[in-house]
Write an enzyme that holds these catalytic residues in place. Structure first.
Site, PDB file in Angstrom:
ATOM      1  CB  SER A  67      -0.906   0.017   1.232  1.00 56.42           C
ATOM      2  OG  SER A  67      -1.636  -1.177   1.328  1.00 56.42           O
TER       3      SER A  67
HETATM    4  N1  SAH Z   1      -0.788  -5.098   3.938  1.00 58.16           N
HETATM    5  C1  SAH Z   1      -0.020  -5.399   2.749  1.00 58.16           C
HETATM    6  C2  SAH Z   1      -0.709  -4.967   1.468  1.00 58.16           C
HETATM    7  C3  SAH Z   1      -1.686  -5.923   1.110  1.00 58.16           C
HETATM    8  S1  SAH Z   1      -2.375  -5.993  -0.491  1.00 58.16           S
HETATM    9  C4  SAH Z   1       1.363  -4.826   2.795  1.00 58.16           C
HETATM   10  O1  SAH Z   1       1.672  -4.071   3.727  1.00 58.16           O
HETATM   11  O2  SAH Z   1       2.155  -5.144   1.916  1.00 58.16           O
HETATM   12  C5  SAH Z   1      -3.737  -7.039  -0.034  1.00 58.16           C
HETATM   13  C6  SAH Z   1      -3.365  -8.445   0.361  1.00 58.16           C
HETATM   14  O3  SAH Z   1      -4.571  -9.071   0.776  1.00 58.16           O
HETATM   15  C7  SAH Z   1      -2.837  -9.281  -0.799  1.00 58.16           C
HETATM   16  O4  SAH Z   1      -1.607  -9.826  -0.452  1.00 58.16           O
HETATM   17  C8  SAH Z   1      -3.911 -10.348  -0.993  1.00 58.16           C
HETATM   18  O5  SAH Z   1      -3.395 -11.598  -1.380  1.00 58.16           O
HETATM   19  C9  SAH Z   1      -4.523 -10.417   0.398  1.00 58.16           C
HETATM   20  N2  SAH Z   1      -5.860 -10.984   0.463  1.00 58.16           N
HETATM   21  C10 SAH Z   1      -6.867 -10.873  -0.442  1.00 58.16           C
HETATM   22  N3  SAH Z   1      -7.969 -11.525  -0.024  1.00 58.16           N
HETATM   23  C11 SAH Z   1      -7.650 -12.066   1.178  1.00 58.16           C
HETATM   24  C12 SAH Z   1      -8.375 -12.872   2.117  1.00 58.16           C
HETATM   25  N4  SAH Z   1      -9.627 -13.261   1.908  1.00 58.16           N
HETATM   26  N5  SAH Z   1      -7.745 -13.248   3.254  1.00 58.16           N
HETATM   27  C13 SAH Z   1      -6.456 -12.894   3.493  1.00 58.16           C
HETATM   28  N6  SAH Z   1      -5.734 -12.137   2.638  1.00 58.16           N
HETATM   29  C14 SAH Z   1      -6.312 -11.731   1.503  1.00 58.16           C
END
Ligand code: SAH
Length: 227
Positions: A67
């Site tokens: 993000s």
């Molecule tokens: N917090 C992260 C950014 C995340 S992007 C950072 O600091 O880098 C969103 C993430 O959510 C992705 O890696 C994606 O795979 C995950 N995601 C999507 N759906 C999800 C779910 N149902 N449960 C857990 N993770 C999920």
């Protein structure tokens, strides 16, 4: 000026530009101090490290993104953490957000649905000495009941529907920070506070653009189906 200092200045500038939406001129000093302590370049693929201190999101593989630093800072601020807290993050991704949280609370639990990302983040935490972060592969829609109730929950992927298990796993008075809206469409960063009567109070902060929260289908074993 170092890249990190430039990123901190950019966050402060954007906070100031959005002060009418977020209701404050500056973020909590503890949050800014935590951001200063975490080397963002270590959470990016080697070939993209030159982007690490730009105030923008970046790809991390598996079609996912780390993000934007301003959004990480804002969401962390909105979570209102205390050093004694146990918090849950849904969407570990690179692990950057969890690393920031680890500087502010006692214990971070983080769920990631893509096993490869969960494994990479886990290894990274081990190598970098973030000993109070525990990662598991799993669908965040169900939360992590074994460690509930949480003093705060942060979801870093967007969904039109707020998963009820996450509300259930919040301690009374605690907050859930979540981008609410359709994937690749209009989403509102939302603060949900659990009241003493079990009901919630919701507040929209501003528009954001997150990758979708995938999954969410109950298995047959639970007898429920969300389709
Ligand atoms: N917090 C992260 C950014 C995340 S992007 C950072 O600091 O880098 C969103 C993430 O959510 C992705 O890696 C994606 O795979 C995950 N995601 C999507 N759906 C999800 C779910 N149902 N449960 C857990 N993770 C999920």
């Amino acid at each position: 000026m170092s890249g990190l200092q430039r990123m901190l200045d950019d966050i402060e500038m954007e906070v100031n530009l959005t002060r009418h939406l977020i209701g404050k001129d500056a973020l909590d000093d503890r949050v800014m101090a935590a951001i200063k302590q975490v080397p963002r370049h270590k959470f990016l693929p080697a070939n993209l490290r030159f982007l690490a201190y730009d105030n923008s999101p970046a790809p991390i593989g598996s079609g996912q993104t780390i993000s934007q630093p301003y959004i990480v800072a804002l969401m962390t601020d909105l979570l209102n953490t205390q050093p004694t807290d146990t918090v849950l993050e849904i969407g570990t991704g690179s692990g950057y957000q969890a690393a920031i949280l680890s500087k502010l609370v006692k214990q971070v639990y983080s769920l990631e649905v893509i096993e490869e990302l969960a494994d990479k983040a886990s290894l990274r935490f081990k190598k970098m000495g973030y000993n109070n972060v525990t990662v598991k592969t799993g669908d965040g829609h169900f939360g992590w009941p074994e460690h509930a109730p949480f003093d705060g929950i942060m979801v870093t992927a967007a969904t039109p529907d707020i998963p009820q298990p996450l509300i259930d796993q919040l301690r009374t008075g605690a907050r859930l920070i979540i981008p609410v809206g359709s994937p690749y469409n209009h989403q509102e960063l939302t603060v949900i506070e659990k009241q003493a009567n079990g009901k919630t109070k919701n507040r929209s902060i501003l528009s954001v653009g997150f990758v979708p929260l995938t999954g969410g289908h109950y298995t047959e074993a639970t007898g429920k189906d969300t389709d």
